[in-house]
Design a protein around this motif. Structure first.
Motif, mmCIF file in Angstrom:
data_model
loop_
_atom_site.group_PDB
_atom_site.id
_atom_site.type_symbol
_atom_site.label_atom_id
_atom_site.label_comp_id
_atom_site.label_asym_id
_atom_site.label_seq_id
_atom_site.Cartn_x
_atom_site.Cartn_y
_atom_site.Cartn_z
ATOM 1 N N PHE A 325 0.822 -1.202 0.000
ATOM 2 C CA PHE A 325 0.000 0.000 0.000
ATOM 3 C C PHE A 325 0.862 1.261 0.000
ATOM 4 O O PHE A 325 0.586 2.210 -0.726
ATOM 5 C CB PHE A 325 -0.926 -0.013 1.214
ATOM 6 C CG PHE A 325 -1.769 1.223 1.331
ATOM 7 C CD1 PHE A 325 -2.898 1.375 0.547
ATOM 8 C CD2 PHE A 325 -1.424 2.239 2.204
ATOM 9 C CE1 PHE A 325 -3.674 2.516 0.649
ATOM 10 C CE2 PHE A 325 -2.193 3.381 2.306
ATOM 11 C CZ PHE A 325 -3.314 3.525 1.523
ATOM 12 N N TRP A 326 1.917 1.262 0.806
ATOM 13 C CA TRP A 326 2.706 2.493 0.965
ATOM 14 C C TRP A 326 3.303 2.941 -0.355
ATOM 15 O O TRP A 326 3.156 4.092 -0.758
ATOM 16 C CB TRP A 326 3.839 2.288 1.985
ATOM 17 C CG TRP A 326 3.404 1.639 3.256
ATOM 18 C CD1 TRP A 326 3.852 0.450 3.764
ATOM 19 C CD2 TRP A 326 2.421 2.108 4.190
ATOM 20 N NE1 TRP A 326 3.220 0.151 4.934
ATOM 21 C CE2 TRP A 326 2.340 1.147 5.221
ATOM 22 C CE3 TRP A 326 1.603 3.230 4.248
ATOM 23 C CZ2 TRP A 326 1.482 1.282 6.301
ATOM 24 C CZ3 TRP A 326 0.747 3.363 5.324
ATOM 25 C CH2 TRP A 326 0.684 2.407 6.333
ATOM 26 N N GLY A 327 3.995 2.018 -1.011
ATOM 27 C CA GLY A 327 4.666 2.412 -2.237
ATOM 28 C C GLY A 327 3.734 2.448 -3.441
ATOM 29 O O GLY A 327 3.892 3.264 -4.335
ATOM 30 N N GLY A 328 2.744 1.547 -3.452
ATOM 31 C CA GLY A 328 1.945 1.379 -4.654
ATOM 32 C C GLY A 328 0.707 2.256 -4.704
ATOM 33 O O GLY A 328 0.181 2.533 -5.776
ATOM 34 N N VAL A 329 0.228 2.700 -3.541
ATOM 35 C CA VAL A 329 -0.994 3.497 -3.521
ATOM 36 C C VAL A 329 -0.759 4.852 -2.862
ATOM 37 O O VAL A 329 -1.068 5.901 -3.428
ATOM 38 C CB VAL A 329 -2.129 2.751 -2.774
ATOM 39 C CG1 VAL A 329 -3.413 3.560 -2.815
ATOM 40 C CG2 VAL A 329 -2.347 1.376 -3.376
ATOM 41 N N LEU A 330 -0.184 4.816 -1.660
ATOM 42 C CA LEU A 330 -0.034 6.060 -0.919
ATOM 43 C C LEU A 330 0.911 7.031 -1.636
ATOM 44 O O LEU A 330 0.605 8.217 -1.784
ATOM 45 C CB LEU A 330 0.495 5.764 0.490
ATOM 46 C CG LEU A 330 0.550 6.972 1.410
ATOM 47 C CD1 LEU A 330 -0.856 7.475 1.698
ATOM 48 C CD2 LEU A 330 1.263 6.634 2.709
ATOM 49 N N PHE A 331 2.037 6.513 -2.101
ATOM 50 C CA PHE A 331 3.035 7.381 -2.729
ATOM 51 C C PHE A 331 2.493 8.073 -3.984
ATOM 52 O O PHE A 331 2.501 9.305 -4.069
ATOM 53 C CB PHE A 331 4.303 6.562 -3.017
ATOM 54 C CG PHE A 331 5.330 7.272 -3.825
ATOM 55 C CD1 PHE A 331 5.880 8.467 -3.387
ATOM 56 C CD2 PHE A 331 5.759 6.750 -5.043
ATOM 57 C CE1 PHE A 331 6.843 9.124 -4.150
ATOM 58 C CE2 PHE A 331 6.717 7.404 -5.798
ATOM 59 C CZ PHE A 331 7.255 8.590 -5.354
ATOM 60 N N PRO A 332 1.970 7.318 -4.968
ATOM 61 C CA PRO A 332 1.404 8.033 -6.124
ATOM 62 C C PRO A 332 0.227 8.908 -5.717
ATOM 63 O O PRO A 332 0.009 9.977 -6.306
ATOM 64 C CB PRO A 332 0.968 6.917 -7.076
ATOM 65 C CG PRO A 332 0.898 5.689 -6.244
ATOM 66 C CD PRO A 332 1.895 5.863 -5.150
ATOM 67 N N GLY A 333 -0.514 8.466 -4.690
ATOM 68 C CA GLY A 333 -1.630 9.277 -4.210
ATOM 69 C C GLY A 333 -1.147 10.630 -3.715
ATOM 70 O O GLY A 333 -1.743 11.674 -4.017
ATOM 71 N N LEU A 334 -0.044 10.600 -2.971
ATOM 72 C CA LEU A 334 0.503 11.858 -2.460
ATOM 73 C C LEU A 334 0.979 12.751 -3.596
ATOM 74 O O LEU A 334 0.692 13.953 -3.626
ATOM 75 C CB LEU A 334 1.698 11.578 -1.534
ATOM 76 C CG LEU A 334 1.381 11.118 -0.126
ATOM 77 C CD1 LEU A 334 2.672 10.803 0.623
ATOM 78 C CD2 LEU A 334 0.590 12.192 0.599
ATOM 79 N N VAL A 335 1.722 12.160 -4.534
ATOM 80 C CA VAL A 335 2.285 12.966 -5.617
ATOM 81 C C VAL A 335 1.172 13.590 -6.453
ATOM 82 O O VAL A 335 1.137 14.804 -6.669
ATOM 83 C CB VAL A 335 3.209 12.100 -6.503
ATOM 84 C CG1 VAL A 335 3.642 12.869 -7.734
ATOM 85 C CG2 VAL A 335 4.432 11.662 -5.705
ATOM 86 N N PHE A 336 0.219 12.753 -6.887
ATOM 87 C CA PHE A 336 -0.849 13.305 -7.715
ATOM 88 C C PHE A 336 -1.766 14.201 -6.899
ATOM 89 O O PHE A 336 -2.249 15.220 -7.389
ATOM 90 C CB PHE A 336 -1.622 12.183 -8.418
ATOM 91 C CG PHE A 336 -1.012 11.806 -9.721
ATOM 92 C CD1 PHE A 336 -1.345 12.495 -10.872
ATOM 93 C CD2 PHE A 336 -0.064 10.803 -9.804
ATOM 94 C CE1 PHE A 336 -0.761 12.174 -12.084
ATOM 95 C CE2 PHE A 336 0.533 10.470 -11.007
ATOM 96 C CZ PHE A 336 0.180 11.164 -12.148
#
Lengths: 468, 269
Positions: A325-336
């Protein structure tokens, strides 16, 4: 001749005045305004080559035994999808060329969008009244990333199968809804049912292209309706646009760009091999290859998955948030999320709710430029971490060491980028020079009486005038 | 005049793209000639020569009778001729530093010295003999399937190497068919060894044949750019294609200060 055609239309359909106006539409000149066009033309090539590929590709996960012309795979069991991609590569006339052009174009399409996004960000082109269009652009970027992923996942070779396995793990990692989402998309446990395969196919060849195409039309309309932005300069004001009219000047130049894009991509497709699926072999869920990598536009997510230390959120034996979740969802979620929110954040910070039609140079707004530099540096650092295993094998840099180095760098590099960019911008703003251009020397004029007077460069005085 | 500039620029860009693409191509690994295979009839003289070499170069770590030194190096009793031959022909032994993963290097011993050392290590206790590998008898398709099942998890499907847990799984670009067979039987370092029951003689031949194919793959699509897929592809996309297109954009687009006085004003506020 075009003008005559317009007149012809005008006299019959009365459409000429609109057309004539369109032909006189003015494009401001700056080479960085062409990044978006590179993306547009890449999309055109993607659609054209994609149509050819659909004529031969068979989107089916049912298995057959391969008896095609590529000897090393003869007699192997594989999906019809993979087999038809092999046939496409080895037997269909120009099949491999078109497949390779399609894939190279996908890489360039995404790269051009990212460059275009950076241009928009660093010049403040996303400000009101264009913030809506900026959201459209970001949405297209998101769709394009998914579209690319769906595209190389279709081939059902070893690499694409592993990519789907990672995608599945990421989908399942979403708290609470992950399980249902996974079942919804895959139709069950990984690797999913036949229905998943047809979903992937229809998404890749129809749903996403249509969405991207429609948004692109909207995007272009929304560029034209409130006019283009332009840089500050002599005679350039919030209320005008100075540049080249669509016909004949701009259209021909743009056509030249289209041919250049096509030339580069077809040359690459013809000469440089991309995704040689016959070298990877067919995918089976129990197989895995070391060093599997996604296309570059997903590299930042692989980097994030790699860098994230192993921890899950576990509540009483129930894993609420699994690690992907952290790398695959949260990270792109934060960037976008940040990119979507930024125009509103900036308006709030500056209490500036006015529309802006003149662009800033990056230095004109050190805070924005520094924040953008930090954001892109952050993503880039994590992106490079995605290739850490290759750096290990090819260059011998110890792998664990790299991971810790990148973890530190993902904090230090953005910070440094922020501070440095801010300093440089502020310095440039005071200095008036341009890095790599001119020496910052001043032009002096000697008056009759022997005194000296500084002559300010034309453009700059106008710019200063605008800023006041 | 402008169109000509555009044309030249485009040409230069396209050519530049290829120059980069060509240079992005790493040198291809050449398959090496097969090393001496075949069971060695062990004359005593050979073994004695091996013992002398061993005492000189190996005993500091492995002990004088190859019995091993705790904390230094394992016992070689039962390691077998295959292990000795593999470690010596790939230059892994003598090791430089205890505790390091043995890596491929230029062999330190000549062919006849290696045969002597092989004979000596073989005499220490029963172990796997040097397998006779003949890729010509194998099937490349079977080899690929078995490789993807048993080896690709560490060495990568194209045999280009990768990170194994706690180790470096080397690329197989230089491995000879015999070395492939030896590695399978011996299982160097963290690599598992595979018995005759797991992979039989024909399987060795097939896998070795597939490894040969990966050393010289079919690049139907053009320059192979390393045969490792997306990473070099991304590099080429950015540093060849995008770089070329930026150059084109730069040539046909204007710079800010190039305000043409004749530029039209579209003041339609």
């Amino acid at each position: 001749m075009i003008r005559r055609a317009v007149r012809f239309l005008d006299q019959r359909a009365g459409a000429g005045s609109a057309l004539g106006k369109a032909l006189r539409y003015v494009f401001p000149d700056h080479w960085t305004f062409l990044f978006g066009e590179i993306a547009l033309y890449s999309f055109v090539i993607l659609v054209a080559t994609g149509i050819y590929l659909t004529l031969f590709f068979e989107p089916s996960s049912s298995t057959i035994v391969y008896h095609g012309s590529y000897a090393p795979l003869q007699g192997q069991e594989m999906s019809k999808a993979y087999a038809s991609a092999l046939t496409l590569s080895f037997e269909v006339p120009a099949g491999l060329l078109i497949r390779q052009v399609h894939h190279w174009t996908a890489l360039v399409f995404l790269a051009a969008i990212v460059l275009h996004l950076m241009r928009i960000f660093f010049t403040g082109a996303y400000r009101k009244p264009r913030d809506l269009n900026y959201y459209v652009g970001l949405t297209m970027l998101t769709l394009a990333v998914i579209e690319g992923y769906a595209g190389y996942s279709l081939l059902d070779d070893l690499l694409s199968g592993m990519g789907l396995a990672i995608g599945n793990a990421v989908a399942l990692s979403i708290p609470v809804v992950g399980g249902q989402l996974g079942t919804l998309i895959w139709g069950g446990r990984f690797p999913g049912t036949d229905a998943f395969f047809s979903r992937l196919y229809i998404a890749h060849v129809f749903i996403f292209p249509v969405l991207i195409g429609s948004l692109m039309a909207l995007h272009l309309a929304m560029v034209a309706i409130p006019r283009h932005t332009q840089f500050r300069g002599r005679r350039r004001r919030e209320s005008n646009v100075i540049g080249t009219p669509l016909w004949p000047g701009y259209a021909l130049r743009s056509l030249g760009l289209f041919f250049s894009v096509a030339a580069v991509l077809f040359a690459l497709g013809g000469l440089v091999q991309i995704n040689p699926i016959w070298q990877w072999g067919p995918y089976e869920p129990y197989l895995g290859t070391n060093g599997a990598q996604p296309d570059w536009y997903l590299g930042w997510l692989i980097g994030a998955l790699r860098l994230m230390p192993h921890f899950d959120v576990v509540i009483g034996g129930y894993t609420l948030v699994p690690n992907p979740f952290w790398g695959g969802v949260l990270f792109p979620g934060l960037v976008f999320g940040f990119l979507y929110a930024w125009p509103a954040i900036e308006r709030r910070l500056d209490r500036d709710y006015a529309p802006h039609n003149l662009l800033d140079r990056p230095r004109d707004n050190p805070r924005r430029t520094a924040i953008g530099a930090a954001l892109f540096a952050w993503v880039a650092t994590i992106f490079f971490a995605g290739a850490a295993d290759r750096a290990f094998v090819q260059l011998g840099v110890p792998y664990e060491g790299q991971l810790w180095g990148y973890r530190a760098a993902s904090v230090l590099v953005p910070t440094a980028a922020y501070l440095l960019t801010r300093r440089v911008c502020e310095h440039l703003r005071e200095d008036g020079g341009h890095p790599g251009r001119g020496s910052g020397a001043r032009v002096l004029a000697r008056s009759r009486s022997g005194g000296f007077e500084e002559l300010r460069p034309q453009g700059q005085s106008a710019a200063d005038g605008e800023q006041g | 005049m402008r169109p000509r500039r555009i044309l030249i620029g485009t040409l230069a860009a396209v050519l530049g793209a290829f120059a980069i693409a060509v240079f992005a191509q790493p040198p291809q690994a050449r398959p090496q000639g097969g090393s001496s295979a075949g069971t060695v009839a062990v004359p005593t003289g050979l073994r004695e020569a091996g013992r002398a070499l061993f005492a000189e170069g190996c005993s500091s770590c492995h002990g004088f009778e190859g019995e091993g030194v705790p904390g230094q190096a394992p016992s070689l009793r039962g390691a077998g001729e295959a292990a000795a031959d593999f470690y010596l022909r790939t230059g892994r032994m003598p090791l430089d530093q205890v505790g390091e993963e043995p890596l491929r290097a230029t062999p330190r011993y000549s062919d006849s010295q290696i045969r002597a050392l092989d004979a000596y290590v073989a005499s220490l206790g029963p172990g796997p003999a040097i397998p006779v590998v003949e890729p010509g008898r194998g099937s490349v398709s079977d080899g690929m399937q078995m490789f993807n099942e048993s080896c690709a998890g560490c060495h990568g499907t194209g045999g280009k190497g990768g990170v194994a847990i706690g180790a470096y799984a080397p690329p197989l670009g230089e491995a000879t068919p015999t070395e492939v067979g030896e590695a399978i039987r011996v299982g160097p370092y963290v690599m598992p060894s595979f018995s005759e029951a797991q992979l039989d003689q024909r399987d060795l031949d097939s896998i070795a044949r597939y490894v040969q194919l990966t050393q010289n793959p079919d690049d139907a699509g053009g320059f192979g750019i390393g045969h490792i897929g997306p990473v070099p592809e991304g590099l080429v996309a950015w540093f060849a294609a995008i770089a070329a297109l930026l150059l084109v954009a730069r040539l046909i687009g204007q710079r800010n200060e190039g305000d043409e006085p004749g530029g039209e004003e579209g003041g339609k506020a």
